[in-house]
Scaffold this motif. Structure first.
Motif, short mmCIF file in Angstrom:
data_model
loop_
_atom_site.label_atom_id
_atom_site.label_comp_id
_atom_site.label_asym_id
_atom_site.label_seq_id
_atom_site.Cartn_x
_atom_site.Cartn_y
_atom_site.Cartn_z
N THR A 129 0.85 -1.19 0.00
CA THR A 129 0.00 0.00 0.00
C THR A 129 0.89 1.24 0.00
O THR A 129 1.99 1.24 0.56
CB THR A 129 -0.90 0.05 1.25
N LYS A 130 0.37 2.28 -0.61
CA LYS A 130 1.16 3.53 -0.70
C LYS A 130 1.13 4.24 0.65
O LYS A 130 0.04 4.44 1.22
CB LYS A 130 0.53 4.42 -1.78
N PRO A 131 2.29 4.60 1.20
CA PRO A 131 2.28 5.26 2.51
C PRO A 131 1.60 6.63 2.46
O PRO A 131 1.65 7.31 1.44
CB PRO A 131 3.76 5.42 2.84
N ASP A 132 0.96 6.98 3.57
CA ASP A 132 0.35 8.32 3.69
C ASP A 132 1.47 9.28 4.07
O ASP A 132 2.00 9.22 5.19
CB ASP A 132 -0.73 8.27 4.79
N THR A 133 1.82 10.16 3.15
CA THR A 133 2.98 11.03 3.38
C THR A 133 2.75 12.03 4.53
O THR A 133 3.70 12.49 5.16
CB THR A 133 3.36 11.80 2.11
N ALA A 134 1.49 12.35 4.82
CA ALA A 134 1.22 13.26 5.95
C ALA A 134 1.64 12.62 7.28
O ALA A 134 1.92 13.30 8.25
CB ALA A 134 -0.26 13.61 5.99
N CYS A 168 6.19 11.03 6.64
CA CYS A 168 7.27 12.03 6.60
C CYS A 168 7.50 12.65 7.99
O CYS A 168 8.62 12.95 8.38
CB CYS A 168 6.95 13.13 5.60
N ALA A 169 6.35 12.81 8.71
CA ALA A 169 6.44 13.45 10.03
C ALA A 169 7.26 12.61 11.01
O ALA A 169 7.79 13.14 11.99
CB ALA A 169 5.03 13.67 10.58
N ARG A 170 7.37 11.32 10.76
CA ARG A 170 8.14 10.46 11.66
C ARG A 170 9.59 10.94 11.80
O ARG A 170 10.17 10.87 12.86
CB ARG A 170 8.16 9.02 11.13
N CYS A 171 10.15 11.41 10.67
CA CYS A 171 11.54 11.88 10.73
C CYS A 171 11.61 13.40 10.81
O CYS A 171 12.56 13.93 11.38
CB CYS A 171 12.32 11.42 9.49
N HIS A 172 10.63 14.07 10.20
CA HIS A 172 10.80 15.52 10.02
C HIS A 172 10.02 16.38 11.01
O HIS A 172 9.95 17.59 10.83
CB HIS A 172 10.45 15.90 8.57
N THR A 173 9.42 15.78 12.02
CA THR A 173 8.79 16.57 13.07
C THR A 173 9.89 17.20 13.92
O THR A 173 10.85 16.51 14.29
CB THR A 173 7.87 15.68 13.94
N VAL A 199 10.00 20.34 10.82
CA VAL A 199 8.86 21.27 10.84
C VAL A 199 7.86 20.84 11.92
O VAL A 199 7.90 19.71 12.40
CB VAL A 199 8.12 21.29 9.49
N VAL A 200 7.00 21.78 12.27
CA VAL A 200 5.84 21.41 13.08
C VAL A 200 4.73 21.14 12.07
O VAL A 200 4.22 22.07 11.43
CB VAL A 200 5.44 22.55 14.04
N PRO A 201 4.38 19.85 11.82
CA PRO A 201 3.49 19.52 10.69
C PRO A 201 2.20 20.33 10.67
O PRO A 201 1.76 20.76 9.60
CB PRO A 201 3.23 18.03 10.88
N LEU A 259 -2.13 18.69 5.06
CA LEU A 259 -2.02 18.25 3.65
C LEU A 259 -0.93 17.19 3.53
O LEU A 259 0.06 17.23 4.26
CB LEU A 259 -1.63 19.44 2.77
N PRO A 260 -1.09 16.24 2.61
CA PRO A 260 0.00 15.27 2.41
C PRO A 260 1.25 16.00 1.92
O PRO A 260 1.15 16.94 1.13
CB PRO A 260 -0.55 14.33 1.31
N CYS A 261 2.41 15.57 2.39
CA CYS A 261 3.66 16.26 2.06
C CYS A 261 3.91 16.25 0.55
O CYS A 261 4.51 17.16 -0.02
CB CYS A 261 4.82 15.60 2.80
N GLU A 262 3.43 15.17 -0.13
CA GLU A 262 3.70 15.04 -1.55
C GLU A 262 2.96 16.09 -2.39
O GLU A 262 3.18 16.19 -3.59
CB GLU A 262 3.34 13.63 -2.03
N THR A 263 2.09 16.88 -1.76
CA THR A 263 1.44 17.99 -2.49
C THR A 263 2.52 18.93 -3.01
O THR A 263 2.41 19.46 -4.12
CB THR A 263 0.50 18.77 -1.53
#
Lengths: 392, 167
Positions: free
Chosen positions: B104-109, B112-117, B129-131, B138-142
């Motif tokens: 399944t395609k991961p939910d980028t919202a 991504c936050a797992r590493c970039h929060t 960032v503070v998501p 919004l999903p990060c891939e936007t």
């Protein structure tokens, strides 16, 4: 980042040891302190504190039964905890504590209480009907021998048990200090003085606790408080409080003089995040004020009512101060980064497994146990003196 | 022997201890695994059990044999050294038989936050960032292409604000 100032290592941001781990040394301290007070009468022949002897033993037992609960509630998988007793490792301080705990519970406290109450238990087993009567019959272990010789043997064995109990009480609480003092990675905890400070602070809290319980319960029973007894307890409380305070100050002076690489960070923490709980509550309100009040009772001839009030206030303040000391050790030791570059914040939960409500419940639970124990084994002299004499 | 007679109740209490100790040994006999302590302070049989576990991760080299186009995008970006399965999950089953299991395609919202929060423990140079403030859910891939997370030229420009980290 909320609550974080400067730099923290990833595993330091959230505190893992919560208010329950603060409560744990506080409760075990009350156990050890109450037992030491009981031993004053038994081993050191301080007759004046006799009215509190049995109450102190029952208090110690009630709190000891609750002592492991904060630890078990802290665990993610509490049912795994017995494994460390089935397959203990010599390097596990917690496993060794389990054995010390069981030893102290069964071989010291329960045995001593049983020996001391055996005469009453036999009387009650014969005079009580129903379920309670069965409980008393089980408690006799099938022996109704309360001949003079048997009771004399009980007295001698009880004396030995109390004698053995004193180092056991020291071990029980010294171990709690040892657990913190031996963590060399944490400069706030790592100190060989830690077990000694914990033992003396335990004695302060236990003696203050039993003194308050004795005064409160006597008032509730509408009986007269034995002032000779309370005066003696307050005197011992004052002396032990002085030793405890001196040891804590010795630790502080040593840290200031040594001023190792952690000192600036810890000093900053004491002046900011821990200022209220350490300087205001623990030292000023919880130590110096009760010490001054108790000192007054030792040097000024005060009327009885004034002494009673001072003892009640000093006892409460001492308990608050000792709780604050446990808080500052446990929570304080987790607020700063081991890089000495940052600080985090402890936010207490309310209704979680390790929250405030659970901590309050665990503080009240020993009092509920004590109430049951007092109903089962009344510690008051009149109930035992009025009991009929039964031969072998 | 009146001493023993008058001390009989003490032997009864001692008997309780002996009973408790026997009970402890009986429980211990049943709950401690047989192979415990064979090699050290652990259950020896666990070695075989762990060795028998099926391999769950295929490794990025295996992924690249079929998904070369992704590798081409990824190799020049900042995520060049992030393993495929770090985001897509363990996919040995898919590698063994692509038809048997479709990832399944991961939910980028979320992923991504797992590493970039933002966290005080991360170095300042690490993008964090503070998501909730940065993307409002919004999903990060936007805006970001996850395999090469520079800004997508087609997407609207949004300022990336570092919100934490050590100096």
């Amino acid at each position: 980042m909320t609550g974080v100032e400067g730099y923290m290592y990833p595993n330091e941001i959230t505190l893992y040891w919560s208010v329950l781990i603060v409560l744990y040394p506080f409760i075990t301290g009350l156990v050890a302190g109450a037992f030491i007070l009981a031993s004053l009468e038994r081993v050191f022949n301080v007759a004046a504190v006799k009215p509190t002897y049995r109450l102190a033993l029952l208090t110690a037992l009630s709190f000891l039964l609750v002592a492991p609960l904060p630890l078990v509630l802290h665990l993610g998988h509490p049912f795994r905890s017995p494994e460390m007793y089935f397959t203990p490792h010599a390097t596990s301080a917690m496993a060794m504590f389990g054995y010390v705990y069981m030893w102290y519970l069964m071989a010291v406290l329960v045995f001593e209480i049983w020996l001391d109450y055996r005469r009453e238990i036999v009387f009650l087993s014969q005079s009580t009907q129903g379920l309670l009567g069965i409980v008393y019959k089980i408690m006799t272990l099938g022996s109704t021998n309360i001949s003079e010789r048997a009771l004399h043997i009980d007295e001698r064995v009880g004396w030995v048990v109390t004698l053995v109990g004193i180092p056991s009480a020291f071990m029980l609480h010294g171990y709690v200090g040892f657990i913190f003092g031996s963590i060399k990675a944490n400069p706030w905890w790592s100190s060989p003085l830690m077990p000694v400070v914990f033992i003396f602070s335990a004695m302060v809290s236990g003696i203050a606790g039993v003194m308050l319980l004795y005064m409160g319960l006597t008032k509730l029973r509408k009986q007269t408080i034995d002032m000779r007894c309370v005066d003696s307890i307050a005197m011992y409380l004052f002396y032990i409080f002085i030793i405890d305070f001196s040891l804590e100050m010795l630790d502080l002076v040593h840290r200031i003089y040594e001023a190792d690489e952690s000192f600036r960070s810890l000093d900053f923490m004491v002046h900011t995040k821990l200022y209220f709980s350490q300087i205001v509550i623990q030292i000023c309100l919880g130590t110096i004020l009760p010490l001054v009040l108790l000192f007054l009772t030792q040097v000024v001839k005060l009327p009885e009512i004034a002494r009673k009030r001072i003892y009640a206030i000093s006892g409460c303040l001492a308990l608050i101060g000792i709780f604050a000391m446990r808080w500052n050790v446990v929570i304080g030791g987790q607020l700063f980064s081991k890089s000495f570059l940052g600080y985090t914040t402890y936010k207490m939960a309310l209704v979680t497994k390790e929250g405030l409500f659970m901590a309050i419940a665990l503080t009240l639970l020993p009092l509920l146990f004590l109430w049951v124990l007092i109903k089962l084994l009344p510690p008051w002299p009149e109930t035992s003196e009025h009991a009929p004499a039964i031969g072998d | 022997m009146s001493v023993f007679k008058d001390a009989g109740h003490l032997f009864r209490f001692a008997g309780l201890f002996v009973l408790a100790f026997i009970l402890f040994l009986v429980i211990r006999h049943f709950v401690v695994p047989k192979s415990f302590g064979q090699y050290g302070h652990y259950r020896a049989a666990s070695i075989g059990e762990i060795a028998a576990h099926q391999v769950k991760y295929a490794g990025h080299e295996t992924c690249e044999t079929c998904h070369a186009e992704v590798f081409d995008v990824k190799k020049d970006g900042k995520h060049a050294h992030v393993n495929c399965e770090a985001c897509h999950g363990a996919l040995a089953k898919h590698a063994d038989d692509p038809g048997a299991m479709t990832p399944t395609k991961p939910d980028t919202a979320v992923i991504c936050a797992r590493c970039h929060t933002a966290s005080a423990a991360k170095p300042k140079g690490f993008p964090q960032v503070v998501p909730a403030d940065h993307s409002t859910g919004l999903p990060c891939e936007t805006c970001h292409q996850p395999h090469n997370p520079g800004m997508d030229a087609a997407a609207p420009k949004a300022p990336v604000k570092a919100a934490g980290g050590a100096k």
